[in-house]
Design a protein around this motif. Structure first.
Motif, mmCIF file in Angstrom:
data_model
loop_
_atom_site.group_PDB
_atom_site.id
_atom_site.type_symbol
_atom_site.label_atom_id
_atom_site.label_comp_id
_atom_site.label_asym_id
_atom_site.label_seq_id
_atom_site.Cartn_x
_atom_site.Cartn_y
_atom_site.Cartn_z
ATOM 1 N N LEU A 179 0.864 -1.175 0.000
ATOM 2 C CA LEU A 179 0.000 0.000 0.000
ATOM 3 C C LEU A 179 0.904 1.230 0.000
ATOM 4 O O LEU A 179 1.793 1.352 0.846
ATOM 5 C CB LEU A 179 -0.897 0.031 1.233
ATOM 6 C CG LEU A 179 -1.789 -1.187 1.501
ATOM 7 C CD1 LEU A 179 -2.864 -0.839 2.534
ATOM 8 C CD2 LEU A 179 -2.447 -1.696 0.234
ATOM 9 N N ILE A 180 0.655 2.125 -0.947
ATOM 10 C CA ILE A 180 1.519 3.291 -1.056
ATOM 11 C C ILE A 180 0.879 4.479 -0.348
ATOM 12 O O ILE A 180 -0.279 4.822 -0.604
ATOM 13 C CB ILE A 180 1.760 3.649 -2.530
ATOM 14 C CG1 ILE A 180 2.375 2.430 -3.220
ATOM 15 C CG2 ILE A 180 2.677 4.856 -2.676
ATOM 16 C CD1 ILE A 180 2.551 2.620 -4.685
ATOM 17 N N GLY A 181 1.652 5.112 0.524
ATOM 18 C CA GLY A 181 1.153 6.275 1.264
ATOM 19 C C GLY A 181 1.680 6.219 2.683
ATOM 20 O O GLY A 181 2.573 5.421 3.001
ATOM 21 N N GLU A 182 1.092 7.083 3.529
ATOM 22 C CA GLU A 182 1.526 7.087 4.938
ATOM 23 C C GLU A 182 1.246 5.724 5.567
ATOM 24 O O GLU A 182 0.294 5.058 5.180
ATOM 25 C CB GLU A 182 0.710 8.122 5.713
ATOM 26 C CG GLU A 182 1.225 9.518 5.521
ATOM 27 C CD GLU A 182 0.328 10.510 6.251
ATOM 28 O OE1 GLU A 182 -0.293 10.128 7.256
ATOM 29 O OE2 GLU A 182 0.253 11.664 5.780
ATOM 30 N N LYS A 183 2.040 5.380 6.566
ATOM 31 C CA LYS A 183 1.834 4.089 7.225
ATOM 32 C C LYS A 183 0.457 4.084 7.887
ATOM 33 O O LYS A 183 0.152 4.934 8.723
ATOM 34 C CB LYS A 183 2.925 3.852 8.269
ATOM 35 C CG LYS A 183 2.925 2.427 8.773
ATOM 36 C CD LYS A 183 4.214 2.083 9.507
ATOM 37 C CE LYS A 183 4.198 0.681 10.049
ATOM 38 N NZ LYS A 183 3.979 -0.359 9.077
ATOM 39 N N PRO A 184 -0.424 3.184 7.479
ATOM 40 C CA PRO A 184 -1.755 3.171 8.085
ATOM 41 C C PRO A 184 -1.727 2.676 9.534
ATOM 42 O O PRO A 184 -0.784 1.995 9.928
ATOM 43 C CB PRO A 184 -2.541 2.215 7.203
ATOM 44 C CG PRO A 184 -1.550 1.463 6.423
ATOM 45 C CD PRO A 184 -0.223 2.121 6.505
ATOM 46 N N LYS A 185 -2.777 3.062 10.260
ATOM 47 C CA LYS A 185 -2.819 2.667 11.679
ATOM 48 C C LYS A 185 -2.901 1.152 11.811
ATOM 49 O O LYS A 185 -2.284 0.550 12.655
ATOM 50 C CB LYS A 185 -4.035 3.320 12.347
ATOM 51 C CG LYS A 185 -3.849 4.807 12.536
ATOM 52 C CD LYS A 185 -5.148 5.446 13.026
ATOM 53 C CE LYS A 185 -5.377 6.822 12.444
ATOM 54 N NZ LYS A 185 -6.231 6.889 11.263
ATOM 55 N N LYS A 186 -3.716 0.556 10.947
ATOM 56 C CA LYS A 186 -3.894 -0.907 11.022
ATOM 57 C C LYS A 186 -3.571 -1.473 9.664
ATOM 58 O O LYS A 186 -3.984 -0.922 8.657
ATOM 59 C CB LYS A 186 -5.377 -1.208 11.283
ATOM 60 C CG LYS A 186 -5.779 -1.323 12.719
ATOM 61 C CD LYS A 186 -7.119 -2.035 12.702
ATOM 62 C CE LYS A 186 -7.934 -1.791 13.931
ATOM 63 N NZ LYS A 186 -9.348 -2.042 13.653
ATOM 64 N N LEU A 187 -2.873 -2.587 9.646
ATOM 65 C CA LEU A 187 -2.558 -3.208 8.363
ATOM 66 C C LEU A 187 -2.468 -4.714 8.568
ATOM 67 O O LEU A 187 -1.770 -5.162 9.471
ATOM 68 C CB LEU A 187 -1.202 -2.665 7.887
ATOM 69 C CG LEU A 187 -0.844 -2.813 6.417
ATOM 70 C CD1 LEU A 187 -1.797 -2.021 5.535
ATOM 71 C CD2 LEU A 187 0.580 -2.312 6.172
ATOM 72 N N PRO A 188 -3.193 -5.513 7.744
ATOM 73 C CA PRO A 188 -3.005 -6.961 7.870
ATOM 74 C C PRO A 188 -1.515 -7.275 7.731
ATOM 75 O O PRO A 188 -0.819 -6.652 6.918
ATOM 76 C CB PRO A 188 -3.796 -7.518 6.681
ATOM 77 C CG PRO A 188 -4.769 -6.460 6.329
ATOM 78 C CD PRO A 188 -4.121 -5.159 6.679
ATOM 79 N N ILE A 189 -1.038 -8.235 8.507
ATOM 80 C CA ILE A 189 0.417 -8.426 8.591
ATOM 81 C C ILE A 189 1.066 -8.778 7.258
ATOM 82 O O ILE A 189 2.235 -8.525 7.062
ATOM 83 C CB ILE A 189 0.803 -9.493 9.661
ATOM 84 C CG1 ILE A 189 -0.151 -10.658 9.569
ATOM 85 C CG2 ILE A 189 0.846 -8.915 11.056
ATOM 86 C CD1 ILE A 189 0.187 -11.778 10.516
ATOM 87 N N TYR A 190 0.285 -9.331 6.335
ATOM 88 C CA TYR A 190 0.910 -9.721 5.069
ATOM 89 C C TYR A 190 0.986 -8.566 4.064
ATOM 90 O O TYR A 190 1.557 -8.716 2.987
ATOM 91 C CB TYR A 190 0.196 -10.933 4.454
ATOM 92 C CG TYR A 190 -1.319 -10.792 4.392
ATOM 93 C CD1 TYR A 190 -1.906 -10.022 3.413
ATOM 94 C CD2 TYR A 190 -2.138 -11.438 5.315
ATOM 95 C CE1 TYR A 190 -3.285 -9.899 3.347
ATOM 96 C CE2 TYR A 190 -3.511 -11.323 5.254
ATOM 97 C CZ TYR A 190 -4.083 -10.544 4.272
ATOM 98 O OH TYR A 190 -5.435 -10.415 4.209
ATOM 99 N N LEU A 191 0.374 -7.431 4.373
ATOM 100 C CA LEU A 191 0.452 -6.293 3.453
ATOM 101 C C LEU A 191 1.602 -5.389 3.853
ATOM 102 O O LEU A 191 1.837 -5.150 5.033
ATOM 103 C CB LEU A 191 -0.849 -5.486 3.460
ATOM 104 C CG LEU A 191 -2.110 -6.193 2.971
ATOM 105 C CD1 LEU A 191 -3.286 -5.223 2.952
ATOM 106 C CD2 LEU A 191 -1.909 -6.801 1.590
ATOM 107 N N MET A 192 2.328 -4.866 2.838
ATOM 108 C CA MET A 192 3.445 -3.975 3.129
ATOM 109 C C MET A 192 3.017 -2.534 2.878
ATOM 110 O O MET A 192 1.983 -2.262 2.264
ATOM 111 C CB MET A 192 4.626 -4.332 2.220
ATOM 112 C CG MET A 192 5.126 -5.751 2.452
ATOM 113 S SD MET A 192 6.504 -6.176 1.398
ATOM 114 C CE MET A 192 5.774 -6.171 -0.206
#
Ligand SMILES: NC(=O)C1=CN([C@@H]2O[C@H](COP(=O)(O)OP(=O)(O)OC[C@H]3O[C@@H](n4cnc5c(N)ncnc54)[C@H](O)[C@@H]3O)[C@@H](O)[C@H]2O)[C@@H](O)CC1
Ligand SMILES: Nc1ncnc2c1ncn2[C@@H]1O[C@H](COP(=O)(O)OP(=O)(O)O)[C@@H](O)[C@H]1O
Ligand SMILES: [K+]
Length: 465
Positions: free
Chosen positions: A261-274
């Motif tokens: 995912l491109i952009g600011e680091k999101p608050k929540k992210l499934p562990i397999y997504l970068m």
């Protein structure tokens, strides 16, 4: 997939001129197919009422009643004066074998609508609408002959349409049966052979009904593989973070080796997504638009999308932004995934045509086809109850979707899934077809209550397709 036709009169004509068949031969087969469908629902104690109009649609119904009479309890109701010569002939024959003709809409277990078929070229009058309303209100199994009465040949609708459990359509599939606005009226479609196999009856068409067997899942055949073998999907994140996350999950669950995912680091992210601030070097497709709220940094987004040769999947807000015109003009491989409102914006931006959502929905096929011919390098996925994939004048229609999908976020998942297939080497057209089919077929895999399906269930369900 099967061919679909705007009209089948020319196919009937070809049967006469090329194969030496006659209208009567075709009609006898049409009646036989209809009788067969009725017979499947008729036990000895049950009754069927054939409600027949003045033209050849009515004639098909009369033939079917004649074929069943004697063995089953069938009757004919003819609310109008018969006009067509073939219908007059069929009625004469039916009377000779003793078919009962009733003079009102009596109760029955099975109702056959043979009032109007392909010949309906203007809206029904009030009296006929009332008749259809009464017929629709009756309990019992309902079968439409060729097309439920009330659907006009130009795809417009009368104020009332026969509500069929089943439609026996003659010769080949008609486009009029596949518009979103008749999905509740047609029931299951069966195609009747008219004295010749379907293959021979049909001629090539640029319209196709997709079948389950057209789904190509991204199975991993190659054993000597690593995550890089299955592509890297880059998804542009917007201010509504959840949308890109769902697209990312759709992409990952549909086989992409890597998803960022491109952009600011999101608050929540499934562990397999970068996550990354910039486009990863090995990305091979960019998915953008979902969750992108205006205003956004247009210059940065334009650079991200257009300063490389990567294929694009564009959804949601980006369909409504002038940047779309530059994206299309760039001639990059491109899949657009609008719902009808977004498609209305696309038409305004790209074709300078103001078309309401209602007008699009009344004939989705015509608008999708016109757009795809204007921009032949673009693959359009016009979402809806029956999703249309349009490319260079060809339309592929996916009728497998269910209302379980009508939920915020399910479209985001589908865009991610299409991105995943492109990352794994599918052409944009093939990715759109298989992505749309998989998305719709997943909704049928769940046996849960259909109001409860979530976009995350769609992702999870992909493992069982
Ligand atoms: N060779 C053939 O022509 C075949 C015809 N077949 C059947 O014939 C049907 C088409 O028959 P027709 O062309 O006779 O048409 P329909 O039987 O569908 O309609 C009858 C007539 O109604 C009139 N009409 C149109 N709109 C109306 C309205 N709003 N209110 C009142 N009348 C209206 C038209 O003049 C039309 O000819 C097909 O749907 C199919 O069921 C099948 O038997 C296969 C072979
Ligand atoms: N009644 C329905 N029957 C079949 N599919 C549907 C139905 N309603 C919605 N869908 C599908 O669900 C998805 C919804 O996408 P969209 O409207 O973009 O939602 P979102 O933007 O919230 O993700 C589309 O793929 C659409 O085809
Ligand atoms: K009909």
């Amino acid at each position: 997939m099967h061919y679909v036709y705007e009209e089948t009169n020319s196919l009937d004509d070809r049967c006469y001129t090329t194969f030496g068949l006659t209208p009567e031969i075709l009609m006898e087969h049409a009646g036989l197919a209809l009788a067969h469908a009725v017979k499947k629902k008729l036990t000895c104690k049950k009754s069927a009422l054939f409600v027949c109009g003045m033209g050849n649609n009515g004639a098909d119904g009369i033939v079917a009643a004649r074929l069943l009479h004697g063995a089953y309890n069938v009757s004919l109701y003819l609310p109008f004066k018969i006009k067509s010569e073939l219908a007059k002939l069929q009625l004469e024959r039916a009377k000779k074998v003793g078919v009962i003709v009733v003079d009102e809409l009596i109760d029955a277990d099975i109702y056959v609508d043979a009032l109007f078929g392909a010949g309906l070229n203007r809206p029904l009058d009030d009296l006929t609408c009332k008749l259809l309303e009464t017929l629709n209100a009756k309990q019992g199994y309902k079968i439409a002959c060729d097309i439920p009465s009330g659907i006009l040949s130009d795809l417009t609708l009368s104020s009332v349409i026969f509500q069929a459990n089943e439609t026996v359509t003659m010769g080949a599939l008609k486009l009029a049966l596949l518009n979103d606005n008749v999905k509740d009226a047609i029931g299951d479609i069966k195609v009747a052979n008219l004295g010749i196999s379907r293959n021979q009856y049909e001629t090539p068409s640029s319209l196709f009904l997709l079948h389950k067997s057209d789904l190509r899942l991204p199975f991993r055949i190659k054993k000597n593989a690593n995550k890089g073998t299955f592509g890297h999907v880059a998804i542009v994140q917007g201010s509504k973070e959840g949308a890109a996350r769902l697209a990312g999950m759709g992409a990952f669950h549909f086989g992409a080796g890597l998803v960022t995912l491109i952009g600011e680091k999101p608050k929540k992210l499934p562990i397999y997504l970068m996550n990354s601030e910039t486009l990863p070097k090995n990305a091979n497709v960019i998915v953008a638009g979902m969750g992108l709220e205006m205003p956004f940094d247009e210059v940065a987004l334009k650079t991200l999308l257009l300063s490389n040769t990567l294929p694009l999947v564009i959804d949601a807000s980006l369909s409504q932004h002038p940047l779309l015109c530059e994206i299309i003009a760039s001639q990059k491989p491109l899949v657009l995934t609008p719902h009808p409102k977004e498609f209305s914006s696309i038409l305004e931006l790209t074709c300078k045509e103001k078309v309401s959502v209602e007008a699009i929905q009344a004939n989705r096929f015509a608008y999708a086809k016109r757009f795809s011919l204007a921009f032949p390098h673009v693959v359009l996925v016009l979402k809806g109850a029956n999703t249309i994939i349009a490319h260079n004048g060809e339309l592929f229609i996916n009728t497998y979707g269910t209302p379980a999908l009508a939920k915020g976020g399910s479209g985001d998942v589908m865009s991610g899934m299409i991105g995943a297939l492109i990352a794994q080497g599918y052409t944009p057209k093939d990715a759109a077809i298989s992505g749309s089919l998989a998305h719709a077929l997943v909704s049928r895999k769940f046996t849960c209550n259909n109001f409860a399906l979530t976009p995350i269930d769609i992702c999870k369900g992909l493992k069982w397709l």
